[in-house]
Design a protein around this motif. Structure first.
Motif, PDB file in Angstrom:
ATOM      1  N   SER A 164       0.860  -1.185   0.000  1.00 42.42           N
ATOM      2  CA  SER A 164       0.000   0.000   0.000  1.00 42.42           C
ATOM      3  C   SER A 164       0.894   1.232   0.000  1.00 42.42           C
ATOM      4  N   ALA A 165       0.336   2.372  -0.334  1.00 44.39           N
ATOM      5  CA  ALA A 165       1.121   3.606  -0.370  1.00 44.39           C
ATOM      6  C   ALA A 165       1.712   3.908   1.011  1.00 44.39           C
ATOM      7  N   ALA A 166       0.894   3.741   2.064  1.00 44.67           N
ATOM      8  CA  ALA A 166       1.374   4.039   3.416  1.00 44.67           C
ATOM      9  C   ALA A 166       2.469   3.076   3.850  1.00 44.67           C
ATOM     10  N   ARG A 167       2.291   1.802   3.546  1.00 50.67           N
ATOM     11  CA  ARG A 167       3.288   0.812   3.947  1.00 50.67           C
ATOM     12  C   ARG A 167       4.602   1.034   3.207  1.00 50.67           C
ATOM     13  N   GLU A 196       5.844   3.803   1.974  1.00 48.33           N
ATOM     14  CA  GLU A 196       6.545   4.977   2.484  1.00 48.33           C
ATOM     15  C   GLU A 196       7.136   4.705   3.862  1.00 48.33           C
ATOM     16  N   ALA A 197       6.420   3.935   4.697  1.00 48.95           N
ATOM     17  CA  ALA A 197       6.921   3.618   6.026  1.00 48.95           C
ATOM     18  C   ALA A 197       8.173   2.747   5.969  1.00 48.95           C
ATOM     19  N   VAL A 198       8.186   1.797   5.036  1.00 46.41           N
ATOM     20  CA  VAL A 198       9.302   0.854   4.923  1.00 46.41           C
ATOM     21  C   VAL A 198      10.482   1.436   4.159  1.00 46.41           C
ATOM     22  N   HIS A 199      10.203   2.118   3.046  1.00 47.01           N
ATOM     23  CA  HIS A 199      11.269   2.571   2.145  1.00 47.01           C
ATOM     24  C   HIS A 199      11.498   4.077   2.159  1.00 47.01           C
TER      25      HIS A 199
END
Length: 239
Positions: free
Chosen positions: A96-99, A101-104
């Protein structure tokens, strides 16, 4: 009409003598269920979608929803799909977009390397998955030579790994696109009147202001191609 051979070079020669509508009909007649098209619902996507609706309406059209498109693009997609009756197949990244951005982090702010990784996650992998799930190995795209310097020498058909890619309006000039949209009464992308000359995700696309050319409006000029129309380099992908 029939295709004498499926080699990209021979197919390019055969398609060169046809108009866009006949190119689509020939492809549909020959490749049948092996065929898929794609759209980004960009500034000029209405032309290819309208041609498909007229000449190959049963060909599924893949839309890769990155999760970062402009709100105007999502609304435009709804408008065109309803009007043209497009057999739209929507695919999303596994992240997902949020995941993501959180990871990478914000990959689009991490130079060319970050941009390339972003493209694989949000564009290349979902499109590769779409081709596999739909059982397609022939891909219709609305790429045109006038889009960018990386496309000037493209043939009408080319082999990209296991996928045969075909570009029915590759040789159309901008004026021909504009005339077609006017004659067919096709709506423009809402952001076309706001200085945008190309369309992508909201964070990496900007209007052509202060003398910027089209290629400089994407990814801060670090790259233009999203990765779909370049060899991914990944041996696990068929594109």
């Amino acid at each position: 009409m029939s295709i004498a051979t499926e080699s990209a070079e021979s197919l390019s020669i055969e398609l060169a003598g046809l108009n866009a509508g006949d190119r689509l009909r020939l492809l549909r007649e020959h490749f049948g269920g092996r065929l898929v098209a794609s759209t980004s619902f960009g500034l000029q996507s209405a032309v290819m979608l309208d041609l498909i609706a007229q000449h190959a309406p049963d060909v599924p059209v893949v839309f890769i929803d990155t999760g970062f498109l402009f709100p105007e693009t999502y609304r435009y997609a709804e408008q065109l799909t309803e009007r043209l009756g497009t057999d739209l197949r929507i695919f999303h990244p596994r992240f997902s977009a949020a995941r993501m951005e959180a990871v990478h982090g914000k990959l689009w702010e991490q130079g060319k390397e970050g941009g390339d990784k972003y493209s694989v996650i949000t564009k290349v992998e979902p499109m590769d998955r779409a081709l596999r799930q739909l059982g397609a190995d022939v891909w219709i795209s609305g790429v045109r030579r006038s889009h960018s310097s990386t496309r000037i020498d493209r043939p009408l058909a080319e082999q990209q790994k296991k996928t045969l890619k075909v570009y029915p309006i590759l040789d159309w000039a901008d004026a021909q696109i504009s005339a077609y949209m006017h004659d067919r009464g096709l709506p423009s992308h809402p952001l076309a009147d706001h200085g945008y000359v190309t369309m992508g995700d909201w964070h990496s696309t900007k209007p052509a202001v202060d003398g910027l050319d089209a290629e400089a409006t994407r990814f801060n000029g670090d790259k233009y191609e999203c990765g779909l129309h370049l060899d991914s380099g990944n041996t696990d992908f068929q594109i």
